[in-house]
Scaffold this motif. Structure first.
Motif, short mmCIF file in Angstrom:
data_model
loop_
_atom_site.label_atom_id
_atom_site.label_comp_id
_atom_site.label_asym_id
_atom_site.label_seq_id
_atom_site.Cartn_x
_atom_site.Cartn_y
_atom_site.Cartn_z
N LEU A 1 58.95 24.66 11.07
CA LEU A 1 60.08 24.92 10.19
C LEU A 1 59.52 25.15 8.79
O LEU A 1 58.66 24.40 8.35
N PRO A 2 59.97 26.18 8.08
CA PRO A 2 59.47 26.42 6.73
C PRO A 2 59.73 25.23 5.80
O PRO A 2 60.79 24.59 5.87
N THR A 3 58.77 24.94 4.97
CA THR A 3 58.85 23.80 4.05
C THR A 3 60.08 23.89 3.15
O THR A 3 60.70 22.87 2.85
N ASP A 4 60.47 25.10 2.73
CA ASP A 4 61.63 25.21 1.84
C ASP A 4 62.91 24.76 2.53
O ASP A 4 63.80 24.19 1.89
N ILE A 5 63.01 24.95 3.83
CA ILE A 5 64.19 24.49 4.57
C ILE A 5 64.20 22.96 4.63
O ILE A 5 65.23 22.32 4.42
N ILE A 6 63.04 22.37 4.90
CA ILE A 6 62.93 20.91 4.90
C ILE A 6 63.29 20.36 3.53
O ILE A 6 64.03 19.38 3.42
N CYS A 7 62.80 20.99 2.47
CA CYS A 7 63.11 20.54 1.11
C CYS A 7 64.60 20.63 0.83
O CYS A 7 65.17 19.75 0.19
N ASP A 8 65.26 21.68 1.32
CA ASP A 8 66.72 21.79 1.17
C ASP A 8 67.42 20.64 1.89
O ASP A 8 68.37 20.06 1.37
N CYS A 9 66.95 20.30 3.09
CA CYS A 9 67.52 19.17 3.83
C CYS A 9 67.34 17.87 3.04
O CYS A 9 68.26 17.05 2.96
N LEU A 10 66.17 17.67 2.47
CA LEU A 10 65.91 16.47 1.67
C LEU A 10 66.84 16.39 0.47
O LEU A 10 67.34 15.32 0.12
N LYS A 11 67.09 17.53 -0.17
CA LYS A 11 68.01 17.57 -1.33
C LYS A 11 69.43 17.17 -0.90
O LYS A 11 70.12 16.42 -1.61
N ILE A 12 69.86 17.67 0.24
CA ILE A 12 71.21 17.34 0.73
C ILE A 12 71.29 15.85 1.02
O ILE A 12 72.25 15.18 0.63
N LEU A 13 70.29 15.32 1.72
CA LEU A 13 70.29 13.88 2.03
C LEU A 13 70.28 13.04 0.76
O LEU A 13 70.98 12.03 0.68
N ASP A 14 69.50 13.45 -0.22
CA ASP A 14 69.44 12.71 -1.48
C ASP A 14 70.79 12.74 -2.21
O ASP A 14 71.25 11.74 -2.75
N LYS A 15 71.44 13.89 -2.17
CA LYS A 15 72.74 14.04 -2.84
C LYS A 15 73.83 13.22 -2.15
O LYS A 15 74.72 12.67 -2.81
N GLU A 16 73.77 13.11 -0.83
CA GLU A 16 74.83 12.47 -0.06
C GLU A 16 74.60 10.98 0.23
O GLU A 16 75.44 10.35 0.84
N ASN A 17 73.48 10.42 -0.21
CA ASN A 17 73.19 9.04 0.16
C ASN A 17 74.02 8.04 -0.62
O ASN A 17 74.54 8.33 -1.70
N VAL A 18 74.17 6.87 -0.04
CA VAL A 18 74.87 5.75 -0.67
C VAL A 18 73.94 4.56 -0.63
O VAL A 18 73.48 4.15 0.44
N ALA A 19 73.63 4.02 -1.79
CA ALA A 19 72.74 2.85 -1.86
C ALA A 19 73.57 1.58 -1.71
O ALA A 19 74.59 1.41 -2.37
N ILE A 20 73.13 0.70 -0.84
CA ILE A 20 73.79 -0.59 -0.64
C ILE A 20 73.08 -1.61 -1.54
O ILE A 20 71.87 -1.80 -1.41
N PRO A 21 73.80 -2.27 -2.43
CA PRO A 21 73.17 -3.25 -3.32
C PRO A 21 72.91 -4.58 -2.59
O PRO A 21 73.73 -5.49 -2.62
N TRP A 22 71.79 -4.65 -1.89
CA TRP A 22 71.44 -5.83 -1.10
C TRP A 22 71.29 -7.06 -1.97
O TRP A 22 70.76 -7.00 -3.08
#
Length: 101
Positions: A48-69
């Motif tokens: 898979l081209p690296t730019d596609i993986i990087c786009d996936c990483l950006k989406i995951l980073d944008k959509e994540n929710v941090a749980i304050p443990w």
């Protein structure tokens, strides 16, 4: 563990879901068995081209929710409903995990 599909069908919700850790190969998961440049491929074996993986990483980073443990917290996750991550942490850090149906 060989090729695995990126999605599965969640029978309880009757829908297709993302069920893959392909981005782990590009976020520090490198060892004798895992070469990030070759770890994620199309069905024909081409990487898979690296730019596609990087786009996936950006989406995951944008959509994540941090749980304050806090000490003593317990968290239950439906692994079919959410994609959990492994963020950097400061030791000491102990996580006890259990898988069940």
């Amino acid at each position: 563990m060989g090729p695995i599909p990126a999605t599965k069908v969640d029978k309880s919700r009757q829908r297709k879901i993302w069920f893959n850790s392909m981005v782990a190969a590009y976020t520090g998961w490198e060892d004798a068995r895992n070469d990030p440049a070759k770890a994620v491929t199309f069905g024909d074996g081409k990487p898979l081209p690296t730019d596609i993986i990087c786009d996936c990483l950006k989406i995951l980073d944008k959509e994540n929710v941090a749980i304050p443990w806090q000490k003593g917290d317990v968290l239950l996750l439906d692994n079919w409903a959410v994609l959990h991550s492994r963020r950097p942490f400061d030791p000491p850090h102990h996580v006890l995990a259990s898988l069940f149906k």
